[in-house]
Motif scaffolding. Structure first.
Motif, PDB file in Angstrom:
ATOM      1  N   VAL A 107      -8.669  -8.817  -2.113  1.00 11.51           N
ATOM      2  CA  VAL A 107      -8.236  -7.434  -2.740  1.00 11.51           C
ATOM      3  C   VAL A 107      -7.901  -7.223  -4.165  1.00 11.51           C
ATOM      4  O   VAL A 107      -7.598  -8.322  -4.568  1.00 11.51           O
ATOM      5  N   ALA A 108      -8.041  -6.168  -4.512  1.00  8.28           N
ATOM      6  CA  ALA A 108      -7.818  -5.790  -5.806  1.00  8.28           C
ATOM      7  C   ALA A 108      -6.389  -5.343  -5.917  1.00  8.28           C
ATOM      8  O   ALA A 108      -6.016  -4.311  -5.107  1.00  8.28           O
ATOM      9  N   LEU A 109      -5.253  -5.814  -6.779  1.00  5.21           N
ATOM     10  CA  LEU A 109      -3.904  -5.318  -6.642  1.00  5.21           C
ATOM     11  C   LEU A 109      -3.847  -4.522  -8.247  1.00  5.21           C
ATOM     12  O   LEU A 109      -4.532  -5.108  -9.133  1.00  5.21           O
TER      13      LEU A 109
ATOM     14  N   ARG B 223       1.551  -4.352   7.387  1.00  4.52           N
ATOM     15  CA  ARG B 223       1.530  -2.844   7.057  1.00  4.52           C
ATOM     16  C   ARG B 223       3.002  -2.613   6.519  1.00  4.52           C
ATOM     17  O   ARG B 223       3.806  -2.492   7.387  1.00  4.52           O
ATOM     18  N   PHE B 224       3.419  -2.587   5.236  1.00 10.27           N
ATOM     19  CA  PHE B 224       4.547  -2.298   4.757  1.00 10.27           C
ATOM     20  C   PHE B 224       5.092  -1.076   5.129  1.00 10.27           C
ATOM     21  O   PHE B 224       4.389   0.145   4.915  1.00 10.27           O
ATOM     22  N   TYR B 225       6.336  -0.723   5.597  1.00  8.45           N
ATOM     23  CA  TYR B 225       6.981   0.435   6.239  1.00  8.45           C
ATOM     24  C   TYR B 225       8.405   0.440   5.654  1.00  8.45           C
ATOM     25  O   TYR B 225       8.992  -0.577   5.625  1.00  8.45           O
ATOM     26  N   ALA B 226       8.784   1.502   5.231  1.00  9.36           N
ATOM     27  CA  ALA B 226      10.369   1.786   4.901  1.00  9.36           C
ATOM     28  C   ALA B 226      10.445   3.250   5.352  1.00  9.36           C
ATOM     29  O   ALA B 226       9.875   4.296   5.014  1.00  9.36           O
ATOM     30  N   PRO B 227      11.745   3.576   5.671  1.00 10.61           N
ATOM     31  CA  PRO B 227      12.347   4.946   6.015  1.00 10.61           C
ATOM     32  C   PRO B 227      12.172   5.909   4.684  1.00 10.61           C
ATOM     33  O   PRO B 227      12.028   5.214   3.518  1.00 10.61           O
ATOM     34  N   ALA B 228      12.000   6.957   4.914  1.00  9.60           N
ATOM     35  CA  ALA B 228      11.791   7.929   3.662  1.00  9.60           C
ATOM     36  C   ALA B 228      12.760   7.701   2.866  1.00  9.60           C
ATOM     37  O   ALA B 228      12.403   7.638   1.645  1.00  9.60           O
ATOM     38  N   ASP B 229      14.262   7.775   2.971  1.00  8.08           N
ATOM     39  CA  ASP B 229      15.009   7.572   1.942  1.00  8.08           C
ATOM     40  C   ASP B 229      14.964   6.301   1.259  1.00  8.08           C
ATOM     41  O   ASP B 229      15.050   6.394  -0.277  1.00  8.08           O
TER      42      ASP B 229
ATOM     43  N   LEU C  92       6.495  -3.432  -7.383  1.00  5.16           N
ATOM     44  CA  LEU C  92       6.124  -4.201  -8.463  1.00  5.16           C
ATOM     45  C   LEU C  92       4.311  -4.069  -8.435  1.00  5.16           C
ATOM     46  O   LEU C  92       3.578  -4.369  -9.318  1.00  5.16           O
ATOM     47  N   LEU C  93       3.601  -4.317  -7.053  1.00  2.00           N
ATOM     48  CA  LEU C  93       2.325  -4.439  -6.907  1.00  2.00           C
ATOM     49  C   LEU C  93       1.854  -3.332  -5.794  1.00  2.00           C
ATOM     50  O   LEU C  93       2.542  -3.178  -4.791  1.00  2.00           O
ATOM     51  N   ARG C  94       0.720  -2.924  -6.014  1.00  2.00           N
ATOM     52  CA  ARG C  94       0.074  -1.851  -5.221  1.00  2.00           C
ATOM     53  C   ARG C  94      -1.529  -2.386  -4.905  1.00  2.00           C
ATOM     54  O   ARG C  94      -1.984  -3.168  -5.986  1.00  2.00           O
ATOM     55  N   TYR C  95      -1.981  -2.169  -3.609  1.00  3.34           N
ATOM     56  CA  TYR C  95      -3.290  -2.298  -3.516  1.00  3.34           C
ATOM     57  C   TYR C  95      -4.081  -1.297  -4.353  1.00  3.34           C
ATOM     58  O   TYR C  95      -3.525  -0.169  -4.400  1.00  3.34           O
ATOM     59  N   ALA C  96      -4.838  -1.620  -4.877  1.00  2.00           N
ATOM     60  CA  ALA C  96      -5.918  -0.732  -5.729  1.00  2.00           C
ATOM     61  C   ALA C  96      -6.544   0.210  -4.888  1.00  2.00           C
ATOM     62  O   ALA C  96      -6.957  -0.081  -3.714  1.00  2.00           O
ATOM     63  N   PRO C  97      -6.742   1.718  -5.371  1.00  2.00           N
ATOM     64  CA  PRO C  97      -7.470   2.589  -4.353  1.00  2.00           C
ATOM     65  C   PRO C  97      -8.726   1.921  -3.598  1.00  2.00           C
ATOM     66  O   PRO C  97      -9.417   1.227  -4.149  1.00  2.00           O
TER      67      PRO C  97
ATOM     68  N   GLY D  74      -3.037  -0.569   6.037  1.00  2.00           N
ATOM     69  CA  GLY D  74      -2.345   0.560   6.014  1.00  2.00           C
ATOM     70  C   GLY D  74      -0.853   0.609   5.542  1.00  2.00           C
ATOM     71  O   GLY D  74       0.041   1.670   5.915  1.00  2.00           O
ATOM     72  N   SER D  75      -0.310  -0.064   4.640  1.00  2.37           N
ATOM     73  CA  SER D  75       0.740  -0.075   4.122  1.00  2.37           C
ATOM     74  C   SER D  75       0.944   1.276   3.253  1.00  2.37           C
ATOM     75  O   SER D  75       0.201   1.977   2.955  1.00  2.37           O
ATOM     76  N   LEU D  76       2.347   1.889   3.860  1.00  2.00           N
ATOM     77  CA  LEU D  76       2.716   3.095   3.019  1.00  2.00           C
ATOM     78  C   LEU D  76       2.506   3.047   1.441  1.00  2.00           C
ATOM     79  O   LEU D  76       2.903   2.133   0.722  1.00  2.00           O
ATOM     80  N   ASP D  77       2.069   4.044   1.022  1.00  5.56           N
ATOM     81  CA  ASP D  77       1.927   4.389  -0.513  1.00  5.56           C
ATOM     82  C   ASP D  77       1.202   3.103  -1.181  1.00  5.56           C
ATOM     83  O   ASP D  77       1.137   2.770  -2.376  1.00  5.56           O
ATOM     84  N   ASP D  78       0.345   2.273  -0.241  1.00  2.00           N
ATOM     85  CA  ASP D  78      -0.502   1.326  -0.822  1.00  2.00           C
ATOM     86  C   ASP D  78       0.416   0.049  -1.130  1.00  2.00           C
ATOM     87  O   ASP D  78       0.017  -0.625  -2.497  1.00  2.00           O
ATOM     88  N   ILE D  79       1.718   0.137  -0.900  1.00  2.00           N
ATOM     89  CA  ILE D  79       2.639  -0.963  -1.553  1.00  2.00           C
ATOM     90  C   ILE D  79       2.089  -2.559  -1.044  1.00  2.00           C
ATOM     91  O   ILE D  79       1.895  -2.681   0.065  1.00  2.00           O
TER      92      ILE D  79
END
Lengths: 717, 225
Positions: free
Chosen positions: B113-115, B144-150, B162-167, B173-178
């Motif tokens: 994958v591209a990060l 699949r990274f998940y964290a509660p909203a707060d 620090l790193l996201r999956y590129a579009p 299915g990680s939240l916010d491409d984390i």
């Protein structure tokens, strides 16, 4: 007949075999002995219908360090290193319970490889299922078998670097799951299974022994599948990759510290086969105190302990003064280690249970005395149809472009990515070529060189002509190695056939073995080990005869390992190798609904070998940018695959008279590279553009080729 | 500098991580049952299946004797990198926020994958530029990274992603491409992709080296202070 003699039939022994047992023992066997003998004399353990015919295969070669008869074959790869490898079937367990059947198939072949002292470094799989489009069962078997392979291989940290999958109606009830493993070891770390040294201690390593898999592989694998197989599900073993990971690391550390005299895995027929083979090979005896074997549940009978096929267990022989150190290392790896007996000089396998002798047999009776049967082959007469025609997706009225797209989208030729994405191909940091990058997987060695490996088989073509079809599997495998620049060192095979007691199946088997032997002789590739899986039949008939060939080769410079993708616009494209592809037995013939019948192209081994050598030399010299063998779907599909892999088009003009979709696998190649490097070759066109264009035949956008190829298998998963 | 790579009995990518670390410094394996980090400058918790992970991934590993030392090391500001299973273990141990859930496909996925580097304010990405693309493989079933909203808001607000999956590259299915997050102290970092499998041109890309080189540069800079 007494109750005892009726019992032997329930256990799968014929009356004649039982008579032989009576005369060898001079008495009636005990219940434990009968259970042990019935398994050791099963087809799966004794190869009683195949052993004679297998003698025709060449097994000698300059690189061979260990040949057939050990847990795995071993070849020298230079620099003091050796590669062990073997392919084995787990067909019937997978047909009954695909996830655990496939998972334990991987677990079993891994143990075979570390049993000779080699660290497993790669797994490949050869799978066969019924047609996915029409069969929910086939889709279920595919999905669960793939998940099971991934579960075991991924969890234990051994990369799955390649494999093949085909779908044919004859595998509907009887799917095939063949797993191949390669291992790496310094020469001095290799160990054999022969027990030695009377007084030495026999130590059982690994999992608890339970009732799971009592007679599993050996009974399931030695008779035809039929109605009521659901009931056999409890005889499929359950895999525990974490237990095997610890067992593997533990065994490798014990070997590294040179603490073991011999080592053997427990597979089919469990403790019985492992101990009797260790004794027979070493010319010694073994005494096993069966009630010392740690069991998973209370109330187990001695025969159950002796034949249980519980997974993740190994048996080793240790000198008494090293026992303490062995046990300490096992404890560190949280691996159970139990002294269960000792080596004797009696030549007998004696089993004690609560102070009483429950079995006392010459080890050779278990291992060597099973009668070997001559096959009674007969070529099916004219008009006998073994495999009927299938549904026709094409009727000949389609354009060449439509035909190409249908071929690329057929389950047999479509992209394997949806399956390969479920496997880890990179763990252990050796993988130079992953699936889809090249025709063979390439693994770097610490010596700076590399090995290549491929696995091939095409039951459809073997059904057309068992001799030529089997030889083609060897040619194709060697061609795949040539495409990455590798020279073959050795071969392992798994012979998947129907019931050998039926004359036409016996004929398929003997012809196929002759074809394998011819091709191996012609290419100078020895067979270093293998496996036979017979009785692959359902009430509807036998499977297509399916010899699967796994080949290992060596290449000097991994940075030059070949790729299959066209990469640079302007490169010349050349055809290497003389071949006369025909429609009979091809994928196109299948899509037209034709049965697997008709003559295959003649074999010209010298010409094929010369083509392999030419491609190997071009790749190894770094002269070409891509190399791909022409196999299923013919030259048109091979060109399309090169285009899709590289995301670039090509324009070619095929030689007059060449059937674009005809097949003659293992004989010819598509290579691309700078025009100067390809001078002297049969240049047929150039890389470039956004479409594959074959003069006077077709022009299709690469994007369209890709989407057909991507959807073909994905839609069933 | 010296890296220590934890070896659990079910670790699979421990030797791979060791080899990657050795490209930028010294490295040794640390045994799960030992309560000793042997004075290393940075700890890597590698990929694999620590104790089989038949229960929730990493749920048992957090109780490993060596993990008590890792937690103490982290509290003292020590550099800790968790890769894949290591990320799962660090989340279970409460050293990193959030949790890793089964992939949306419910299947194991291997993919190159591209990060994209989303923050360079860390010992793990200090050698990169914001937005730099890294080609690195992922391979997991539970990523699949998940964290509660707060918690998620805090991660964004505190620049701890620090790193996201590129579009188009989010494999699970990680939240916010984390793809990877750090702790508040920015000294503990977990990511699902495997930088140790992208350190050699022969076997793929070399983009993963950026992470290991950043750590080396950070530790070298700290030594100068």
């Amino acid at each position: 007949m007494t109750g005892a003699t009726a019992r032997h039939r329930e256990l799968g022994l014929t009356d004649g075999e039982y008579e032989l047992i009576l005369s060898l023992l001079g008495r009636e066997p005990s219940a434990t002995e009968l259970a042990m003998l019935s398994l050791m004399w099963s087809e799966h353990c004794a190869y009683k219908h195949s052993r004679k015919v297998l003698r025709r295969l060449p097994t000698d070669g300059p690189a061979v360090l260990m040949g057939p008869g050990e847990n795995a074959g071993v070849v020298d790869v230079g620099g003091g290193l050796a590669v062990a490898f073997k392919v084995e079937s787990h067909n019937h367990p997978s047909a009954v319970e695909p996830f655990q059947g496939a998972a334990t198939g991987v677990g079993g072949i891994l143990r075979d490889v570390f049993a000779v002292g080699a660290r497993p470094i790669a797994v490949l799989d050869s799978l066969r299922f019924g047609e996915p489009a029409g069969s929910r069962r086939s889709r279920y078997l595919l999905e669960r078998a793939v998940a099971g392979i991934g579960h075991y291989g991924n969890s234990i940290g051994v990369p799955t670097v390649g494999g093949e999958i085909y779908f044919e109606p004859s595998y509907e009830q009887n799917c095939l799951v063949n797993a191949m493993c390669l291992g790496l070891a310094p020469h001095e770390r290799l160990i054999r299974s022969a027990a030695a040294g009377p007084g030495n201690v026999l130590v059982l390593l690994g999992a608890l022994t339970g009732r799971d898999g009592i007679g599993g592989a050996s009974v399931l694998a030695s008779a035809e599948l039929g109605e009521g197989d659901e009931e056999k599900r409890p005889s499929v073993q359950i895999g525990d990759p974490f237990a095997e990971k610890k067992l593997m690391e533990c065994c490798l550390e014990l070997l590294e510290r040179e603490l073991l005299t011999s080592l053997q895995d427990l597979g089919a027929a469990g403790l019985t086969s492992s101990s009797s083979e260790m004794a027979a090979k070493g010319g010694v005896g073994l005494e096993i105190v069966a009630d010392r074997v740690p069991v998973r549940e209370p109330g187990m009978e001695p025969f159950e302990v002796m034949v249980s096929e519980s997974q993740e267990r190994m048996l080793c022989v240790v000198e008494p003064e090293r026992l303490e150190e062995v046990l300490a290392i096992c404890e560190r790896w949280e691996t159970l280690a139990t002294p269960i007996g000792q080596v004797t000089d009696s030549g007998r396998l004696r089993v004690l249970w609560r102070g009483e002798v429950v079995a006392d047999l010459a080890a050779s009776v278990l291992v060597d005395e099973c009668p070997l049967y001559d096959l009674e082959p007969a070529e099916p007469g004219a008009g006998i149809v073994l495999y009927g025609p299938g549904p026709a997706l094409l009727d000949g009225g389609q354009s060449a472009a439509e035909t190409l797209l249908t071929l690329l989208g057929s389950p047999n030729l479509a992209s394997r990515l949806p399956v390969f994405e479920q496997y880890d191909p990179v763990v252990q940091s050796r993988t130079v070529r992953r699936p889809d990058q090249a025709d063979a997987a390439v693994l770097a060695l610490p010596t700076g060189e590399a090995i290549a490996v491929a696995i091939d088989g095409n039951g459809r073509r073997v059904a057309c002509d068992p001799r030529r079809g089997a030889a083609e599997a060897v040619l194709e495998c060697a061609a795949n190695l040539a495409c990455v620049g590798a020279t073959p060192l050795g071969l392992t095979n798994c012979l998947n056939f129907g019931n050998p007691e039926k004359p036409h199946v016996a004929w398929q088997l003997t012809e196929a073995v002759d074809g394998l032997a011819q091709a191996c002789d012609a290419l100078g590739v020895p067979v270093v080990g293998g496996n036979v899986s017979l009785y692959n039949e359902a009430p509807s008939g036998p499977i297509l005869p399916t010899p699967v060939v796994g080949m290992v080769g060596r290449l000097a410079d991994p940075s030059r390992a070949g790729r299959l993708a066209f990469s640079a616009a302007g490169d010349a494209i050349a055809l290497v190798g003389a071949f006369e592809p025909v429609s009979g037995g091809s994928e196109l013939a299948k899509l037209r609904g034709e049965p697997p019948a008709g003559p295959l192209p003649e074999l010209d081994f010298e010409s094929a070998r010369a083509a392999h050598e030419r491609v190997r030399a071009l790749v190894a010299a770094g002269a070409v940018r891509s190399a791909h063998d022409i196999a299923e779907g013919g030259v048109a599909v091979a060109l399309a695959e090169c285009c899709v892999a590289g995301g670039v088009g090509a324009s070619v003009t095929l030689p007059a008279g060449l059937d674009p979709f005809g097949e003659a696998p293992g004989r010819a190649f598509i290579v691309s590279g700078p025009a100067e490097a390809l001078a002297g070759l049969d240049v047929i066109g150039r890389v470039g553009g956004e479409a594959l264009s074959i003069a006077d035949l077709l022009e299709v956008a690469v994007s369209e080729l890709r989407s057909a190829r991507d959807r073909g298998l994905a839609r069933f998963l | 500098m010296r890296f220590g790579v934890i070896r659990f009995p079910g670790s699979c990518d421990d030797v791979d991580a060791l080899l990657a670390c050795r490209r930028v410094g010294e490295a040794e394996l640390l045994w799960h049952a030992d309560r000793d980090l042997r004075g290393v400058d940075a700890v890597v918790v590698p990929g694999g299946f620590s104790y089989g992970d038949y229960l929730r991934a990493g749920a048992i590993a957090r109780f490993a004797p060596v993990m008590a030392q890792v937690a103490e090391f982290a509290r003292a500001g020590g550099i800790v990198l968790g890769i894949c299973n290591g990320f799962q273990v660090l989340c279970e141990a409460g050293l990193l926020p959030g949790a890793l859930l089964p992939n949306t496909s419910l299947r194991f996925v291997f993919r190159q994958v591209a990060l994209e580097v989303a923050s360079t304010d860390s010992p793990f990405t200090c050698g990169c530029e914001i937005g730099r693309r890294l080609s690195i493989p992922v391979k997991h079933t539970t990523g699949r990274f998940y964290a509660p909203a707060d918690q998620l808001r805090a991660l964004h607000a505190e620049d701890r992603i620090l790193l996201r999956y590129a579009p188009g590259h989010n494999p699970n299915g990680s939240l916010d491409d984390i793809a990877g997050v750090c702790n508040e102290g920015r000294n503990v970092f977990g990511l699902m992709p495997h930088p140790e499998h992208a350190v050699d041109p022969l076997t793929g890309s070399v983009d993963g080296l950026a992470i290991f080189e950043s750590i080396r540069a950070h530790v070298a800079g700290r030594a100068l202070v």
